[in-house]
Write an enzyme that holds these catalytic residues in place. Structure first.
Site, PDB file in Angstrom:
ATOM      1  N   GLY A  18      19.508  46.703   5.775  1.00  0.00           N
ATOM      2  CA  GLY A  18      18.126  47.415   6.249  1.00  0.00           C
ATOM      3  C   GLY A  18      16.966  46.881   6.104  1.00  0.00           C
ATOM      4  N   ASN A  20      15.591  45.004   8.516  1.00  0.00           N
ATOM      5  CA  ASN A  20      14.851  45.258   9.742  1.00  0.00           C
ATOM      6  C   ASN A  20      14.105  46.632   9.695  1.00  0.00           C
ATOM      7  OD1 ASN A  20      14.669  42.598  11.480  1.00  0.00           O
ATOM      8  ND2 ASN A  20      16.799  42.801  10.733  1.00  0.00           N
ATOM      9  N   MET A  96      26.676  47.790  13.145  1.00  0.00           N
ATOM     10  CA  MET A  96      27.859  46.790  13.512  1.00  0.00           C
ATOM     11  C   MET A  96      28.922  47.549  14.352  1.00  0.00           C
ATOM     12  SD  MET A  96      26.357  44.125  12.796  1.00  0.00           S
ATOM     13  CE  MET A  96      27.004  42.520  12.206  1.00  0.00           C
ATOM     14  N   ARG A  97      28.782  48.561  15.096  1.00  0.00           N
ATOM     15  CA  ARG A  97      29.594  49.411  15.602  1.00  0.00           C
ATOM     16  C   ARG A  97      29.149  49.452  17.090  1.00  0.00           C
ATOM     17  NH1 ARG A  97      34.493  51.369  13.061  1.00  0.00           N
ATOM     18  NH2 ARG A  97      33.921  51.504  10.698  1.00  0.00           N
ATOM     19  N   ASN A 113      18.783  46.760  20.929  1.00  0.00           N
ATOM     20  CA  ASN A 113      19.896  46.062  20.195  1.00  0.00           C
ATOM     21  C   ASN A 113      18.854  44.838  19.499  1.00  0.00           C
ATOM     22  OD1 ASN A 113      21.601  45.674  18.078  1.00  0.00           O
ATOM     23  ND2 ASN A 113      22.592  44.193  19.655  1.00  0.00           N
ATOM     24  N   HIS A 115      19.756  40.980  17.869  1.00  0.00           N
ATOM     25  CA  HIS A 115      20.819  40.085  17.496  1.00  0.00           C
ATOM     26  C   HIS A 115      20.369  38.662  17.167  1.00  0.00           C
ATOM     27  CE1 HIS A 115      24.818  38.763  18.344  1.00  0.00           C
ATOM     28  NE2 HIS A 115      24.462  37.502  18.566  1.00  0.00           N
TER      29      HIS A 115
END
Ligand code: GAR
Length: 209
Positions: A18, A20, A96-97, A113, A115
């Site tokens: 966490g 971010n 991560m889902r 999102n 990445h």
């Protein structure tokens, strides 16, 4: 936007450390991000990010393996939780889902999102190690809209990170994270200011970027 009730309401999805999420909390605290995090939802009950959220007095919810055992159930539970949170936008920060059609349909073009690579290169869960192993000289960070195809949604912002001769995966990861912690709150602030639009060709424009 001065009244906090007028602020952009964000739900944050996490799975781990966490950092971010912390960068968003810090950006809100020092006035760089005019938004309110209405809930942090974790795919793992032991995610350290849940502690960061609790420390910042943000409501949390954690889903466990049992929920994810059935993808349809997980999708429904997450969609319901997100709807109840009152979020305008959903920001994935190391979640991560995969997202299912229930969640994606509830927040069309409103799920973002982060990445750790320059998409469309190095999709997937090991983007930093994959880029390092491929010997690229430049990698980076992408913020994009999430859609039904993993790591393939319309790109909102990207920032390059050079790979140095003496880099290890760890040192590269440290610099990528540092860039993420700056870029993600910046992009969210563009959403808060209404600067982000997406056209019929699914091309994203960010005003004042
Ligand atoms: C971040 O580097 C993020 O880009 C990555 O997970 C990390 C989470 O770190 N996400 C992905 O790889 C998604 N495919 P954090 O939990 O410290 O924010």
């Amino acid at each position: 936007m001065t009244d906090s009730d007028d602020m952009l309401r964000i739900a944050v999805l996490i799975s781990g450390n966490g950092t971010n999420l912390q960068a968003m909390i810090d950006a809100i605290d020092d006035g760089r991000l005019h938004a309110r995090i209405v809930e942090v939802i974790s795919s793992r009950p032991d995610a350290y990010g849940l502690k960061r959220a609790a420390k910042a007095h943000i409501p949390t919810c954690s889903l466990n393996r049992d929920v994810y055992a059935d993808a349809e159930v997980a999708d429904e539970v997450l969609a319901t939780e997100l709807r109840h949170s009152g979020a305008d936008y959903v920001a994935m920060a190391g979640y991560m889902r995969m997202l299912g059609p229930g969640v994606l349909g509830t927040f069309p073009d409103r799920i973002i999102n982060l990445h750790p690579a320059l998409l469309p290169s190095f999709k997937g869960a090991h983007a930093i190690a994959d880029a390092f192993a491929a010997g690229v000289k430049v990698t980076g960070v992408t913020v994009h809209f999430a859609n039904a195809e993993y790591d393939k949604g319309p790109i909102i912002a990207q920032r390059a990170v050079p790979v140095r001769e003496d880099d290890t995966v760890d040192s590269l990861e440290t610099r990528i994270h540092a860039v993420e912690h700056i870029l993600y709150p910046e992009v969210l602030e563009h959403f808060a200011q209404g600067d982000v639009t997406i056209d019929e060709q699914r091309k994203v424009t960010v005003r004042n970027a």
